[in-house]
Design an enzyme around this catalytic site. Structure first.
Site, PDB file in Angstrom:
ATOM      1  N   ARG A   1       0.825  -1.223   0.000  1.00  0.00           N
ATOM      2  CA  ARG A   1       0.000   0.000   0.000  1.00  0.00           C
ATOM      3  C   ARG A   1       0.856   1.268   0.000  1.00  0.00           C
ATOM      4  O   ARG A   1       0.476   2.288   0.569  1.00  0.00           O
ATOM      5  CB  ARG A   1      -0.953   0.046   1.214  1.00  0.00           C
ATOM      6  CG  ARG A   1      -1.984  -1.054   1.258  1.00  0.00           C
ATOM      7  CD  ARG A   1      -3.021  -0.895   0.151  1.00  0.00           C
ATOM      8  NE  ARG A   1      -4.205  -1.718   0.388  1.00  0.00           N
ATOM      9  CZ  ARG A   1      -4.338  -2.983   0.002  1.00  0.00           C
ATOM     10  NH1 ARG A   1      -3.342  -3.570  -0.642  1.00  0.00           N
ATOM     11  NH2 ARG A   1      -5.448  -3.656   0.238  1.00  0.00           N
TER      12      ARG A   1
ATOM     13  N   SER B   1     -10.834  -0.714   3.073  1.00  0.00           N
ATOM     14  CA  SER B   1     -10.041  -0.820   4.307  1.00  0.00           C
ATOM     15  C   SER B   1      -9.664   0.578   4.788  1.00  0.00           C
ATOM     16  O   SER B   1      -9.014   1.318   4.056  1.00  0.00           O
ATOM     17  CB  SER B   1      -8.757  -1.592   4.056  1.00  0.00           C
ATOM     18  OG  SER B   1      -9.033  -2.912   3.700  1.00  0.00           O
TER      19      SER B   1
ATOM     20  N   GLU C   1      -5.216   3.962   6.328  1.00  0.00           N
ATOM     21  CA  GLU C   1      -4.866   3.828   4.908  1.00  0.00           C
ATOM     22  C   GLU C   1      -5.403   5.023   4.109  1.00  0.00           C
ATOM     23  O   GLU C   1      -4.826   5.423   3.106  1.00  0.00           O
ATOM     24  CB  GLU C   1      -5.453   2.515   4.370  1.00  0.00           C
ATOM     25  CG  GLU C   1      -5.042   2.204   2.949  1.00  0.00           C
ATOM     26  CD  GLU C   1      -5.772   1.001   2.366  1.00  0.00           C
ATOM     27  OE1 GLU C   1      -5.709  -0.092   2.948  1.00  0.00           O
ATOM     28  OE2 GLU C   1      -6.402   1.173   1.313  1.00  0.00           O
TER      29      GLU C   1
END
Ligand code: EPU
Length: 337
Positions: free
Chosen positions: A163, A237, A333
């Site tokens: 990520r 997420s 995130e």
């Protein structure tokens, strides 16, 4: 054309009712240059927006939002094994996936139904069900927001991690990703090593594998676990799965034998943040019109009318609970504005 006071409600998948002081949309590189060289852009803070699936607005945006709407999917090279496809940053990611399946190119089927745009895909090296885009990524074109010039980034230039990429770190806010080139396979190169896919294919009674069937399986899994942003505001997420040292993982395992971790190289372990949050009792909790999704503790949801500030505060409470119970620091995130 630059507009004033534009609602961002339909442009962020949480559905927060916020507005931007200034707003512009660009359909091609020249339009990007026109905006970034304007007085309005130069004298305000800016935000480049794609599909709005990874942003949390805690207030109105007091600057200029530039929406990347560069379209087009173009085959630029082809050999017996593979194709190189250049895709506009504004193309909806899932539409690109469906296009590849239609053409018989494999590689992105595991990444079906991920919300967001192609331009945002390298930004955080999107991944799901055993695949990350860095495995398919060839090169990208990005417009330098200061000079207006196009610059080229190959795979190693992007410094992809879990990520992560250079565009979330050293070059944060410095570029607009205008086009991305992916390499897809003309052979039936599938990855169904992720347990849930295998199980789902079995449930569906699939005998002959195809990119389409894998995509259907991934869509079924996602739909059973993750809320559809068109129905319930969310950004997938909300947290990243935290990476800890093997020593810390072993200590945790001694106290919590069921903790879920995946080896990352030789010395680190990636923990399932969903499990950690689940264990603190937050999963499925609803406060007024927002909360934690009932099927996946990683996902925070806005059932309608909640503010970004409320969701942000909820995420802070979750961070604290996980820290207290497990001594692990979770990281958000989503990008907070
Ligand atoms: N788990 C729980 N409770 C929960 C959620 C998960 O116990 O509430 C457990 C699951 O049972 C499983 C483990 O945690 O054993 C991992 O869960 P899952 O396979 O659902 O994946 P994840 O780690 O929660 C990651 C990505 C997802 C991606 C899936 C599938 C991150 C932060 N999330 O989730 O990505 O779809 O793997 O590959 O890496 C996204 O980024 O928006 C996203 C949805």
């Amino acid at each position: 054309m630059i507009q004033s006071n534009v609602s961002l409600k339909s442009l962020n998948t949480f559905g927060f009712d916020v507005s931007s002081k200034l707003f512009a949309e660009a359909n091609n590189e020249d339009q990007v240059r026109n905006v970034i060289q304007s007085n309005e852009f130069l004298s305000n803070k800016n935000l480049i927006l794609g599909g709005g699936s990874n942003v949390l607005f805690t207030q109105d945006f007091n600057g200029i939002v530039l929406r990347n709407n560069i379209n087009g999917i173009e085959l630029i090279e082809e050999d017996e094994e593979s194709v190189l496809v250049k895709v506009g940053g504004g193309v909806v990611w899932h539409e690109f996936v469906l296009y590849c399946i239609e053409k018989g190119w494999s590689g992105v089927e595991n990444l079906s139904l991920i919300p967001g745009s192609v331009g945002a895909s390298p930004m955080q090296n999107i991944g799901a069900y055993g695949i990350e885009i860095k495995e398919l990524f060839h090169e990208l074109e990005a417009i330098n927001l200061k000079t207006g010039e196009i610059e080229y980034f190959n795979n190693s230039d992007c410094q992809f991690g879990y990520r992560e990429s250079v565009f979330k770190n050293k070059f944060k806010g410095a570029y607009l990703i205008s086009r991305v080139i992916y390499r897809l396979s003309k052979k039936q190169n599938f990855n169904i090593s992720y347990g849930a896919i295998e199980k789902q294919l079995e449930i569906m009674g699939v005998q002959d594998l195809s990119a389409r069937k894998i995509s259907d399986a991934v869509i079924a899994i996602r739909q059973s676990k993750l809320p559809d942003p068109k129905e319930i505001g969310n950004s997938g997420s909300f947290f990243k799965n935290p990476i800890v040292s093997n020593e810390q993982y072993n200590r945790l395992k001694a106290n919590f034998p069921k903790v879920i971790g995946y080896a990352l190289g030789d010395s680190q372990t990636k923990l399932a943040a969903g499990w950690l949050i689940d264990q603190t009792g937050w999963k499925g909790k609803t406060i007024d019109n927002y909360g934690v999704h009932k099927n996946q503790a990683l996902v925070l949801v806005n059932y309608g009318g909640a503010t970004g500030k409320q969701i942000y505060d909820l995420s802070s409470e979750i961070l604290l609970s996980v820290k207290e119970k497990f001594g692990v620091d979770l990281e958000r995130e989503v990008n907070i504005y």
